[in-house]
Design an enzyme around this catalytic site. Structure first.
Site, PDB file in Angstrom:
ATOM      1  N   ASP A  60       0.879  -1.179   0.000  1.00  0.00           N
ATOM      2  CA  ASP A  60       0.000   0.000   0.000  1.00  0.00           C
ATOM      3  C   ASP A  60       0.914   1.226   0.000  1.00  0.00           C
ATOM      4  O   ASP A  60       2.133   1.103   0.152  1.00  0.00           O
ATOM      5  CB  ASP A  60      -0.886  -0.011   1.261  1.00  0.00           C
ATOM      6  N   SER A  61       0.307   2.398  -0.140  1.00  0.00           N
ATOM      7  CA  SER A  61       1.092   3.630  -0.061  1.00  0.00           C
ATOM      8  C   SER A  61       1.583   3.888   1.361  1.00  0.00           C
ATOM      9  O   SER A  61       2.444   4.741   1.561  1.00  0.00           O
ATOM     10  CB  SER A  61       0.215   4.807  -0.492  1.00  0.00           C
ATOM     11  N   TYR A 111      -0.798   8.176  -2.494  1.00  0.00           N
ATOM     12  CA  TYR A 111      -0.983   7.823  -3.899  1.00  0.00           C
ATOM     13  C   TYR A 111      -2.239   8.509  -4.472  1.00  0.00           C
ATOM     14  O   TYR A 111      -2.308   8.785  -5.666  1.00  0.00           O
ATOM     15  CB  TYR A 111      -1.197   6.307  -4.044  1.00  0.00           C
ATOM     16  N   GLY A 112      -3.208   8.722  -3.594  1.00  0.00           N
ATOM     17  CA  GLY A 112      -4.554   9.104  -4.055  1.00  0.00           C
ATOM     18  C   GLY A 112      -4.681  10.455  -4.718  1.00  0.00           C
ATOM     19  O   GLY A 112      -5.698  10.743  -5.357  1.00  0.00           O
ATOM     20  N   CYS A 168      -4.462  -1.660  -1.743  1.00  0.00           N
ATOM     21  CA  CYS A 168      -4.660  -0.224  -1.960  1.00  0.00           C
ATOM     22  C   CYS A 168      -5.611  -0.062  -3.144  1.00  0.00           C
ATOM     23  O   CYS A 168      -5.322  -0.570  -4.235  1.00  0.00           O
ATOM     24  CB  CYS A 168      -3.303   0.409  -2.275  1.00  0.00           C
ATOM     25  N   ASN A 169      -6.723   0.613  -2.920  1.00  0.00           N
ATOM     26  CA  ASN A 169      -7.682   0.808  -4.020  1.00  0.00           C
ATOM     27  C   ASN A 169      -7.113   1.699  -5.114  1.00  0.00           C
ATOM     28  O   ASN A 169      -7.380   1.492  -6.296  1.00  0.00           O
ATOM     29  CB  ASN A 169      -8.965   1.448  -3.486  1.00  0.00           C
ATOM     30  N   THR A 170      -6.328   2.701  -4.716  1.00  0.00           N
ATOM     31  CA  THR A 170      -5.782   3.644  -5.700  1.00  0.00           C
ATOM     32  C   THR A 170      -4.791   2.942  -6.623  1.00  0.00           C
ATOM     33  O   THR A 170      -4.839   3.109  -7.848  1.00  0.00           O
ATOM     34  CB  THR A 170      -5.075   4.810  -4.969  1.00  0.00           C
ATOM     35  N   CYS A 207     -11.082   2.985   0.402  1.00  0.00           N
ATOM     36  CA  CYS A 207      -9.642   3.212   0.570  1.00  0.00           C
ATOM     37  C   CYS A 207      -9.255   2.429   1.810  1.00  0.00           C
ATOM     38  O   CYS A 207      -9.952   2.505   2.834  1.00  0.00           O
ATOM     39  CB  CYS A 207      -9.353   4.704   0.771  1.00  0.00           C
ATOM     40  N   THR A 208      -8.185   1.660   1.730  1.00  0.00           N
ATOM     41  CA  THR A 208      -7.865   0.757   2.835  1.00  0.00           C
ATOM     42  C   THR A 208      -7.499   1.509   4.124  1.00  0.00           C
ATOM     43  O   THR A 208      -7.634   0.961   5.217  1.00  0.00           O
ATOM     44  CB  THR A 208      -6.741  -0.215   2.439  1.00  0.00           C
ATOM     45  N   HIS A 209      -7.077   2.758   3.991  1.00  0.00           N
ATOM     46  CA  HIS A 209      -6.828   3.553   5.199  1.00  0.00           C
ATOM     47  C   HIS A 209      -8.129   3.785   5.990  1.00  0.00           C
ATOM     48  O   HIS A 209      -8.120   3.844   7.214  1.00  0.00           O
ATOM     49  CB  HIS A 209      -6.244   4.924   4.837  1.00  0.00           C
TER      50      HIS A 209
HETATM   51  N1  DGL Z   1      -4.788   3.164   0.979  1.00  0.00           N
HETATM   52  C1  DGL Z   1      -4.923   3.652  -0.326  1.00  0.00           C
HETATM   53  C2  DGL Z   1      -6.210   3.237  -1.001  1.00  0.00           C
HETATM   54  O1  DGL Z   1      -6.752   2.199  -0.663  1.00  0.00           O
HETATM   55  C3  DGL Z   1      -4.464   4.982  -0.742  1.00  0.00           C
HETATM   56  C4  DGL Z   1      -4.270   6.129   0.142  1.00  0.00           C
HETATM   57  C5  DGL Z   1      -3.392   7.135  -0.561  1.00  0.00           C
HETATM   58  O2  DGL Z   1      -2.199   6.860  -0.688  1.00  0.00           O
HETATM   59  O3  DGL Z   1      -3.902   8.173  -0.981  1.00  0.00           O
HETATM   60  O4  DGL Z   1      -6.677   3.876  -1.897  1.00  0.00           O
END
Ligand code: DGL
Length: 260
Positions: free
Chosen positions: A17-18, A49-50, A80-82, A189-191
């Site tokens: 992930d990021s 990343y987003g 990570c979804n992004t 988003c996994t966060h």
């Molecule tokens: N955790 C990430 C996701 O699932 C991205 C968060 C990020 O880096 O902006 O999209």
């Protein structure tokens, strides 16, 4: 350089992930696949990343996958979804024999809960602008309001999972929907999975849906289908790595062990 997946059942699984968000997927993975060894890579140095371009996230994801392959992993989980949206299709083309499991914002399960109200879908600007999301939205977007959340992952990176500053962010985000009948909230988003308690305070009794368990179940199916599941007597474990040095690793560990 090892460009091939190490196709031995007792090789580790690479996950990235990021930053710390993917730890929410790792927690599920450790629970459901206790015999597996995981190497989790947080690309903290390049987070977030987003809010980066698709090309940029693709290049960063390629680098992380190379690092993980050099460590001999048998499969990759893009936690990570992004990065899924920016890179999963290209990476699958580039490594056709490597199992690559990725995320999907839970619009499909949310669509089953939708009646006459709305579904709020929270994700990064990159995820919401991506083709993958547009495709999902076309299929399951009825009643869905998409909310890009720049700046939200940073709260989780700082370990700020509740508190006044986070509430101020959510007050602004959710105020326009105060009169709506919210039937589900998608955490795309996994966060954001780490923010469930704070979000639930705004939407009591409303299901908050992330794709974490679905992704891990898919991982298990893929490993099983390819004869790559770790043997039952294998002792599982976790190794944490970060492009940002030691300090983010301590935060990852704290979230991995946290009683949430
Ligand atoms: N955790 C990430 C996701 O699932 C991205 C968060 C990020 O880096 O902006 O999209």
């Amino acid at each position: 350089m090892n460009e091939e997946a190490k196709s031995l059942p007792n090789a580790p699984i690479g996950m990235f992930d990021s930053g710390v968000g993917g730890i929410s997927v790792l927690r599920e993975a450790v629970r459901l696949l206790p015999n597996e060894r995981f190497i989790f890579y947080g690309d903290t140095k390049h987070a977030p990343y987003g809010t980066k371009s698709k090309e940029n996230v693709l290049a960063l994801s390629r680098n992380v996958v190379k690092e993980l392959l050099n460590l001999g992993v048998k499969a990759i989980v893009i936690a990570c979804n992004t990065a899924t949206s920016a890179a999963a299709a290209d990476l699958r083309r580039e490594y056709p024999s490597l199992p690559i499991i990725a995320m999907e914002p839970a619009l499909k399960p949310a669509s089953m809960l939708h009646q006459d109200g709305v579904v709020l879908s929270l994700a990064t600007p990159g995820t919401i602008a991506g083709e993958k999301y547009a495709h999902l939205y076309a299929l399951y977007g009825k009643g869905v309001i998409s909310l890009p959340c720049p700046g939200l992952m940073e709260f989780v990176e700082r370990g700020e999972l509740s508190g006044p500053a986070l509430n101020t962010y959510f007050d602004g985000l959710f105020a326009p929907y105060a009169k709506e009948k919210v039937e589900a909230v998608v955490l795309g988003c996994t966060h954001y999975s780490f923010l469930k308690k704070s979000i639930a305070a705004y939407f009591p009794c409303v299901p908050l849906l992330d794709g974490n368990e679905g992704t891990v179940r898919q991982l298990r199916r893929r490993l099983e289908a390819q004869g790559l599941l770790a043997p039952k007597d294998e002792k599982g474990g976790v190794e944490l790595l970060s492009s940002g040095g030691e300090e983010p690793i301590a935060r990852m560990k704290a979230l991995l062990d946290a009683d949430l």
